[in-house]
Design an enzyme around this catalytic site. Structure first.
Site, mmCIF file in Angstrom:
data_model
loop_
_atom_site.group_PDB
_atom_site.id
_atom_site.type_symbol
_atom_site.label_atom_id
_atom_site.label_comp_id
_atom_site.label_asym_id
_atom_site.label_seq_id
_atom_site.Cartn_x
_atom_site.Cartn_y
_atom_site.Cartn_z
ATOM 1 N N ASP A 124 -8.632 0.303 5.583
ATOM 2 C CA ASP A 124 -8.076 1.339 5.617
ATOM 3 C C ASP A 124 -7.665 2.053 6.838
ATOM 4 O O ASP A 124 -8.115 3.321 6.566
ATOM 5 C CB ASP A 124 -7.610 2.127 3.745
ATOM 6 C CG ASP A 124 -6.124 2.812 4.450
ATOM 7 O OD1 ASP A 124 -4.930 2.992 4.907
ATOM 8 O OD2 ASP A 124 -5.820 3.886 3.304
ATOM 9 N N HIS A 178 0.866 -1.339 0.065
ATOM 10 C CA HIS A 178 -0.442 -0.121 0.126
ATOM 11 C C HIS A 178 1.038 0.982 -0.035
ATOM 12 O O HIS A 178 2.140 1.638 1.049
ATOM 13 C CB HIS A 178 -1.061 -0.063 1.039
ATOM 14 C CG HIS A 178 -1.912 1.494 1.002
ATOM 15 N ND1 HIS A 178 -3.170 0.821 0.336
ATOM 16 C CD2 HIS A 178 -1.915 2.033 2.057
ATOM 17 C CE1 HIS A 178 -3.861 1.644 0.766
ATOM 18 N NE2 HIS A 178 -3.453 2.707 1.224
ATOM 19 N N HIS A 182 -3.024 4.871 -3.347
ATOM 20 C CA HIS A 182 -3.910 5.100 -2.406
ATOM 21 C C HIS A 182 -3.568 7.072 -2.707
ATOM 22 O O HIS A 182 -2.688 7.337 -1.784
ATOM 23 C CB HIS A 182 -3.832 4.947 -1.375
ATOM 24 C CG HIS A 182 -5.087 5.170 0.051
ATOM 25 N ND1 HIS A 182 -4.995 5.818 1.271
ATOM 26 C CD2 HIS A 182 -6.207 6.956 -0.152
ATOM 27 C CE1 HIS A 182 -5.954 6.291 1.374
ATOM 28 N NE2 HIS A 182 -6.506 6.588 0.378
ATOM 29 N N ASP A 207 1.071 5.166 0.480
ATOM 30 C CA ASP A 207 0.258 6.832 0.233
ATOM 31 C C ASP A 207 0.459 7.827 0.337
ATOM 32 O O ASP A 207 1.218 8.292 0.520
ATOM 33 C CB ASP A 207 -0.115 6.697 1.671
ATOM 34 C CG ASP A 207 -1.388 5.432 2.577
ATOM 35 O OD1 ASP A 207 -2.415 5.445 2.213
ATOM 36 O OD2 ASP A 207 -0.981 4.738 3.886
#
Ligand code: DX5
Ligand code: ZN
Length: 214
Positions: free
Chosen positions: A174, A34, A67, A36
């Site tokens: 999340d 993931h 993301h 960010d």
């Protein structure tokens, strides 16, 4: 439903040694990485952008789960696509052209998601159902890792599942995920979970991933 997918957030990783962290995540059995991306405008932190995604892509054996917490993602979406993102979620309220952004992402064979802040109702996803591959439910307000899960978000898993019905769309959560609260999330049918602190702050991160998936 199969086993839940775990997407550890690099926000909590050792940035001095990201190459090693990517190797470790693969060894530890993570499913995605993931990433960010925060611009200091949509959320109160500044992280990294497209050059970092390209660099991670060169090294990562796992898909990059990107993301975007940025205003007007339409300004940079082409670059995040060509940088090698495997999935891209953005916050629809931050965009003037959310449908166009989703269309661009999917036209390149990348999975498209919309991210819903804790105070954004699930019904916001309704108009996008024909254009998305996943809903990213925020368990905290975006900006930082290590925050406490907002318990009211738990019901949004059920609401999302109901809204999706038989469509091929998965639900990812999340923020604030722990080995304890993930038990209830899985009961409600959650498909994927981001875990920053729950993995990187654990004394045994590999065991933490096994526990999160169990
Ligand atoms: C919050 C980020 C999350 C966060 C998750 O702005 O979108 O991905 O890093 O970290 P934990 O799991 O520690 O809450
Ligand atoms: Zn995130």
């Amino acid at each position: 439903m199969g086993i839940i997918k775990i997407s550890p957030s690099l926000l909590s990783a050792d940035w001095m040694d990201l190459g090693k962290e990517l190797e470790r995540l693969h060894e530890w059995g993570a499913d995605m990485v993931h990433c960010d991306v925060i611009d200091g405008l949509f959320a109160p932190n500044i992280t990294f952008g497209m050059p970092m995604i390209s660099a991670l892509k060169r090294k990562s054996k796992l898909p990059l789960d990107v993301h975007l917490m940025i205003v007007e993602p339409e300004r940079y979406i082409d670059k995040f696509i060509s940088a090698g993102s495997d999935t891209i979620a953005f916050h629809p309220e931050a965009s003037k052209k959310p449908h166009e952004v989703l269309e661009k992402i999917r036209s390149k064979g990348i999975k498209a998601g919309i991210a819903l802040n804790p105070d954004v109702p699930v019904r916001v996803a309704e108009e996008f159902l024909g254009e998305i591959d996943y809903i990213l439910l925020m368990g905290v307000f975006p900006g930082f890792g290590g925050q406490k899960f907002i318990p009211e978000v738990m019901d949004k898993i059920d609401e999302s599942k109901q809204l999706i019905a038989s469509r091929d769309i998965y639900v990812e959560l999340d923020g604030g995920v722990t080995t304890e609260n993930i038990v209830e999330m899985k009961k409600r049918g959650l498909d994927a979970a981001v875990a920053g602190n729950a993995v990187f702050a654990a004394s045994d991160p590999a065991a933490a991933i096994v526990a999160l998936k169990a």
